[in-house]
Design a protein around this motif. Structure first.
Motif, PDB file in Angstrom:
ATOM      1  N   ASN A 262       0.793  -1.227   0.000  1.00  0.00           N
ATOM      2  CA  ASN A 262       0.000   0.000   0.000  1.00  0.00           C
ATOM      3  C   ASN A 262       0.827   1.279   0.000  1.00  0.00           C
ATOM      4  O   ASN A 262       0.270   2.368   0.131  1.00  0.00           O
ATOM      5  CB  ASN A 262      -0.945   0.005   1.203  1.00  0.00           C
ATOM      6  N   GLU A 265      -0.334   3.755  -2.784  1.00  0.00           N
ATOM      7  CA  GLU A 265      -1.568   4.457  -2.405  1.00  0.00           C
ATOM      8  C   GLU A 265      -1.313   5.507  -1.338  1.00  0.00           C
ATOM      9  O   GLU A 265      -1.905   6.604  -1.376  1.00  0.00           O
ATOM     10  CB  GLU A 265      -2.611   3.453  -1.911  1.00  0.00           C
ATOM     11  N   GLN A 269      -1.886   9.452  -1.627  1.00  0.00           N
ATOM     12  CA  GLN A 269      -2.756  10.161  -0.698  1.00  0.00           C
ATOM     13  C   GLN A 269      -2.041  11.324  -0.036  1.00  0.00           C
ATOM     14  O   GLN A 269      -2.612  12.399   0.173  1.00  0.00           O
ATOM     15  CB  GLN A 269      -3.284   9.195   0.369  1.00  0.00           C
ATOM     16  N   GLN A 356      -6.247   7.039  -7.418  1.00  0.00           N
ATOM     17  CA  GLN A 356      -5.875   5.648  -7.673  1.00  0.00           C
ATOM     18  C   GLN A 356      -5.079   5.451  -8.964  1.00  0.00           C
ATOM     19  O   GLN A 356      -4.093   4.702  -8.962  1.00  0.00           O
ATOM     20  CB  GLN A 356      -7.120   4.758  -7.693  1.00  0.00           C
ATOM     21  N   ALA A 359      -1.569   6.263  -8.136  1.00  0.00           N
ATOM     22  CA  ALA A 359      -0.977   5.188  -7.332  1.00  0.00           C
ATOM     23  C   ALA A 359      -0.625   3.992  -8.207  1.00  0.00           C
ATOM     24  O   ALA A 359       0.432   3.374  -8.040  1.00  0.00           O
ATOM     25  CB  ALA A 359      -1.940   4.768  -6.217  1.00  0.00           C
ATOM     26  N   ASP A 360      -1.494   3.681  -9.167  1.00  0.00           N
ATOM     27  CA  ASP A 360      -1.216   2.570 -10.089  1.00  0.00           C
ATOM     28  C   ASP A 360       0.026   2.852 -10.926  1.00  0.00           C
ATOM     29  O   ASP A 360       0.815   1.939 -11.214  1.00  0.00           O
ATOM     30  CB  ASP A 360      -2.421   2.330 -11.001  1.00  0.00           C
ATOM     31  N   ARG A 363       3.072   2.217  -8.827  1.00  0.00           N
ATOM     32  CA  ARG A 363       3.298   0.777  -8.682  1.00  0.00           C
ATOM     33  C   ARG A 363       3.896   0.194  -9.967  1.00  0.00           C
ATOM     34  O   ARG A 363       4.881  -0.560  -9.929  1.00  0.00           O
ATOM     35  CB  ARG A 363       1.978   0.085  -8.351  1.00  0.00           C
TER      36      ARG A 363
END
Length: 377
Positions: A262, A265, A269, A356, A359-360, A363
């Protein structure tokens, strides 16, 4: 545990503890910013998400406001295992971390903090072995980068022209801002952000290079009623998820995967918190008694001229002052990543409405390319 519950506990005490108490790993997180700062809320969001997804794996305890470690002691605290993870601002360690100062030297390229967080994370985690080496030598494992929202001038008196900078005692994040301030006749003052309020209230500092949100996040609105909208870049020489080597090495492969799951994410955030904090202050400007000033055209052009000249001098500064033998390839790679991430995040705006996809991206572009078994080697 709901994030609102965590933040309520943070606001009324020094630390929070998540349940269950019988989780496999107790994780102590240290943060020297205030409980309502973007990074503290980012840490709380990370703890909540990870504990919710892996309830039997980790038991988080978050210390805010420097209750466990201050800004400068955080590095030695991670090295010695006083904390397992924390927020690190690497410009506090100029002698120990010359490559971190190389990153800091390009602060004025920070136009979009989402792009800078992505570019810096990718640079230090995948493209700068000397960075990872100096992290290891000094006792930290970087599990992310970070970027503040864009910096402006927060001041006790109006500053709109170059001449207004004469004699100003300016709290900076070091590096390029020190050079800029000195050039204009100001006096750089390097104190931790946790000490900005006290130093400004006592006149030790009369201005600060900070994001707009610091007016509330660090309570500076009580002592600084003026904002000059100079584009002073971003602070990105640091990590919000800096891990203790002792803690990281104690984790199994499965635990490492769970722990990092996480982080994208939580970084996303945190960057959203930075942006929304700025927007909230601007919405409340008149109510807060804040006066917003535009810099004179000459003041703005002088900054643009300085940025260009300073970028040309960074390689020389790195070699002569910091002992980096071949800085040019690293500078070129970092600038390449900054351009890459600006292109990646632009189609996602406004990211604050849906973080999101960002965040993706973090990643996909960074964390899927790391072998957690051997990282950071």
């Amino acid at each position: 545990m709901k994030l609102t519950k965590i933040l309520t506990i943070l606001a009324t005490g020094a630390c929070i503890s998540a349940t269950p108490a019988l989780a496999e790993k107790r994780v102590t997180i240290t943060n020297w910013t205030s409980p309502n700062h973007a990074t503290t809320r980012g840490h709380a969001a990370f703890a909540e998400m990870t504990e919710a997804e892996f309830p039997d794996a980790f038991d988080f305890k978050l210390f805010a406001g420097g209750a466990l470690l201050g800004a400068k002691p955080t590095l030695s605290g991670l090295r010695d295992g006083v904390a397992d993870m924390g927020l690190l601002a690497l410009t506090y360690f100029r002698a120990e971390m010359p490559y971190a100062q190389l990153v800091a030297d390009m602060a004025l390229l920070g136009e979009d903090h989402y792009a800078m967080a992505g570019a810096t994370s990718e640079f230090v985690m995948l493209n700068c072995q000397p960075c990872k080496d100096e992290f290891a030598k000094n006792g930290m494992v970087a599990l992310s980068g970070i970027s503040t929202a864009p910096y402006v001038l927060l001041t006790t008196k109006p500053i709109v022209d170059i001449k207004d900078m004469q004699g100003v005692k300016l709290r900076t994040g070091g590096s390029v801002w020190d050079r800029w301030a000195t050039r204009l006749g100001a006096e750089p003052v390097n104190v931790p952000t946790s000490e900005m309020y006290d130093t400004m209230s006592h006149g030790v500092v009369t201005a600060a290079v900070q994001p707009i949100g610091a007016l509330k996040g660090h309570s500076l609105i009580e002592v600084a009623k003026h904002l000059t909208a100079l584009p002073l870049g971003t602070y990105h020489s640091g990590s919000i998820f800096a891990a203790s080597p002792k803690f990281w090495n104690s984790l199994s492969q499965e635990q490492r995967e769970q722990f990092v799951k996480n982080v994208p994410e939580a970084v996303a955030q945190t960057e959203v918190f930075y942006e929304t904090d700025d927007l909230d202050v601007l919405k409340e400007a008149s109510e807060l008694g804040l006066q917003v000033h535009e810099p004179s055209p000459e003041f703005l052009q002088d900054l643009v001229d300085f940025r260009t000249a300073d970028l040309e001098a960074i390689a020389q500064i790195s070699r002569e002052e910091r002992g980096i033998e071949e800085p040019e390839p690293l500078i070129a790679k970092y600038r390449e990543l900054i351009e890459k991430w600006h292109a990646l995040v632009q189609p996602l705006q406004p990211i604050r409405d849906n973080p999101q996809p960002y965040a993706d991206l973090l990643r996909e572009e960074i964390y899927t390319k790391i072998d957690l078994t051997t990282y950071p080697n």
